[in-house]
Design a protein around this motif. Structure first.
Motif, short mmCIF file in Angstrom:
data_model
loop_
_atom_site.label_atom_id
_atom_site.label_comp_id
_atom_site.label_asym_id
_atom_site.label_seq_id
_atom_site.Cartn_x
_atom_site.Cartn_y
_atom_site.Cartn_z
N LEU A 185 33.55 -24.73 18.49
CA LEU A 185 34.13 -25.77 19.33
C LEU A 185 33.45 -27.11 19.11
N LEU A 186 32.11 -27.17 19.21
CA LEU A 186 31.41 -28.45 19.19
C LEU A 186 31.41 -29.08 17.79
N GLY A 187 31.04 -28.30 16.79
CA GLY A 187 31.04 -28.82 15.43
C GLY A 187 32.44 -29.18 14.96
N GLY A 188 33.41 -28.35 15.32
CA GLY A 188 34.79 -28.62 14.92
C GLY A 188 35.34 -29.87 15.56
N PHE A 189 35.01 -30.08 16.84
CA PHE A 189 35.47 -31.28 17.55
C PHE A 189 34.91 -32.53 16.90
N GLN A 190 33.62 -32.51 16.58
CA GLN A 190 32.97 -33.67 15.94
C GLN A 190 33.62 -33.98 14.58
N THR A 191 33.86 -32.94 13.78
CA THR A 191 34.46 -33.13 12.46
C THR A 191 35.88 -33.68 12.58
N GLU A 192 36.63 -33.19 13.55
CA GLU A 192 38.00 -33.66 13.73
C GLU A 192 38.04 -35.12 14.17
N LEU A 193 37.12 -35.53 15.04
CA LEU A 193 37.05 -36.94 15.45
C LEU A 193 36.82 -37.84 14.24
N GLN A 194 35.85 -37.45 13.42
CA GLN A 194 35.54 -38.25 12.24
C GLN A 194 36.72 -38.29 11.28
N ARG A 195 37.37 -37.16 11.07
CA ARG A 195 38.49 -37.09 10.13
C ARG A 195 39.66 -37.96 10.59
#
Length: 432
Positions: A185-195
């Motif tokens: 959840l946390l790592g995926g959310f961060q990566t999606e924001l950046q993308r």
């Protein structure tokens, strides 16, 4: 009879599921875009030549002219008056302009000698001292400036194409128990924001992991301590920090108690059928230790709300679920809010080294900087300002202008275009 009751229960349960919407969210219909007129004015910017070079005075005159122009359209005037003992003890007036420069053109410029009336002293005697007359000289720039009141427009001034560096921190959640069915959840959310910010056109970003950025000793909020934020700024060169708190991902079943008792009586599992997801988004100014943007987004979901850890956050399988679709909407909202705030902000960074006539600036090529760009330098003055034990920062004043002559992957090298005083390591450098 028991089989008939069981069948009736499953029929009613199926109908209840089919009648529930997958996601509850507000929608809005966008109307035609409003047209904002452009108004052009002619102004003359003025700067003193006293003790400064012609190049420095020219830059200050351009800034003076643009300031004058912006005050001639959509001007808001607020007055603050205080009367004590039938006497006016305070009279302050504030002028605020909501107009923005869409373009400007320098029509005429040059050094203006002292005005004829200024060449005489208080007694009417002509001033013959060349040094005194020299101090009266000004640099004047006649400009045609076009203004717009479009709130979505950016000021079209030198350096407005820059993008301030944004550090994206890994989110935290205050509802880890509710998120047990979602992996990454946390790592995926961060990566999606950046993308998504990258896809929208924002390039100047860096991702970091640091749990001390959010203060969890009380209600979770950004930690604004300089001791926490300065290492982030100095280590990454970032001007702003993006923080996210996932407040809720809770699941529960909101069917009537009698209905759930029926299911339990016949050994049927009671599955969660509602979920509330809520996030807080913060942007922190790393130079002023202040929250400059704070937004909250939330959605209710009805229906099949469980994801399953076999569908990690960010995958197509995850976004195909009801919960995934809501996170997709939340990420889009956050991306638009962050990009909308960052797109017009001027760049601010620092001089990190001086090598002869070369001034090394903490400015990467992702910022949009180009060879030939001119940057303003603000020199730190005096000691840090402190109030009640809090460090409020340093005072600064414009002291020069640099011109970029080389850009590397993580820094730029500039040379002095004009200066008025000392330029040293640690001084602020701004795009305008």
């Amino acid at each position: 009879m028991k089989n008939l009751a069981t069948g009736l229960i499953f029929v009613l349960f199926t109908l209840a599921q089919l009648s529930s919407p997958a996601v509850w969210a507000e929608t809005s219909v966008k109307g035609p875009k409003k047209e904002y007129p452009t108004r052009c004015v002619v102004v003359t910017g003025v700067a003193s030549m006293d003790g400064v070079s012609k190049e420095f005075a020219r830059q200050m005159a351009i800034r003076n002219g643009l300031k004058q122009a912006s005050m001639q359209s959509n001007l808001k005037i607020s007055s603050d008056q205080v009367v004590k003992d039938f006497m006016l003890s305070k009279d302050a007036t504030r002028f605020t302009s909501n107009s923005k420069v869409s373009q400007f053109l320098i029509v005429e410029e040059g050094v203006q000698e002292a005005d004829f009336n200024d060449r005489f002293d208080d007694k009417g005697i002509e001033i013959l001292d060349e040094q005194k007359l020299k101090k009266m000289e000004t640099y004047q720039v006649k400009m045609e400036v076009c203004l717009t009141e479009d709130p979505q427009a950016c000021n079209n001034v030198p350096g407005n194409h820059y993008q301030p560096k944004l550090a994206i921190a890994r989110p935290i959640t205050t509802d880890s128990r509710g998120a047990t069915d979602i992996s990454n959840l946390l790592g995926g959310f961060q990566t999606e924001l950046q993308r998504r910010l990258y896809e929208d056109g924002y390039r100047n970003m860096v991702m970091i992991e640091d749990s001390s950025l959010l203060d969890t000793t009380q209600a979770v909020a950004p930690n604004l301590s300089p001791d926490v934020l300065e290492p982030i700024r100095e280590g990454t060169g970032a001007q702003y920090l993006l923080l996210t708190v996932i407040r809720s991902v809770s699941r529960h079943n909101d069917d009537p108690k009698l209905w759930n008792d029926f299911k339990r009586f016949y050994s049927r599992e009671v599955h969660p059928n509602t979920r509330f997801i809520e996030t807080d988004t913060y942007i922190v100014d790393l130079y002023n230790y202040d929250i400059v943007l704070e937004k909250r987004n939330g959605f209710d979901i009805k229906g099949d709300v469980t994801v399953g850890r076999e569908r990690p956050f960010g995958t197509n399988a995850f976004f195909a679920t009801n919960t995934g679709m809501v996170f997709h909407a939340l990420l889009n909202n956050s991306t638009q809010q962050v990009y909308g705030y960052m797109r017009c902000k001027p760049v601010e960074t620092r001089i990190i080294d001086i090598r002869g006539n070369d001034y090394v600036i903490y400015l990467s090529n992702e910022s949009g900087a180009q060879v030939g760009d001119e940057l303003a330098v603000y020199h730190n003055v005096g000691r840090p300002v402190r109030y009640q034990g809090n460090d409020l920062g340093l005072d600064s004043e414009p002291t020069g202008f640099l011109k970029i002559k080389r850009i590397q992957s993580r820094f730029a090298v500039g040379e002095v275009l004009a200066k008025d005083g000392l330029i040293q390591i640690g001084d602020k450098v701004r795009s305008w």
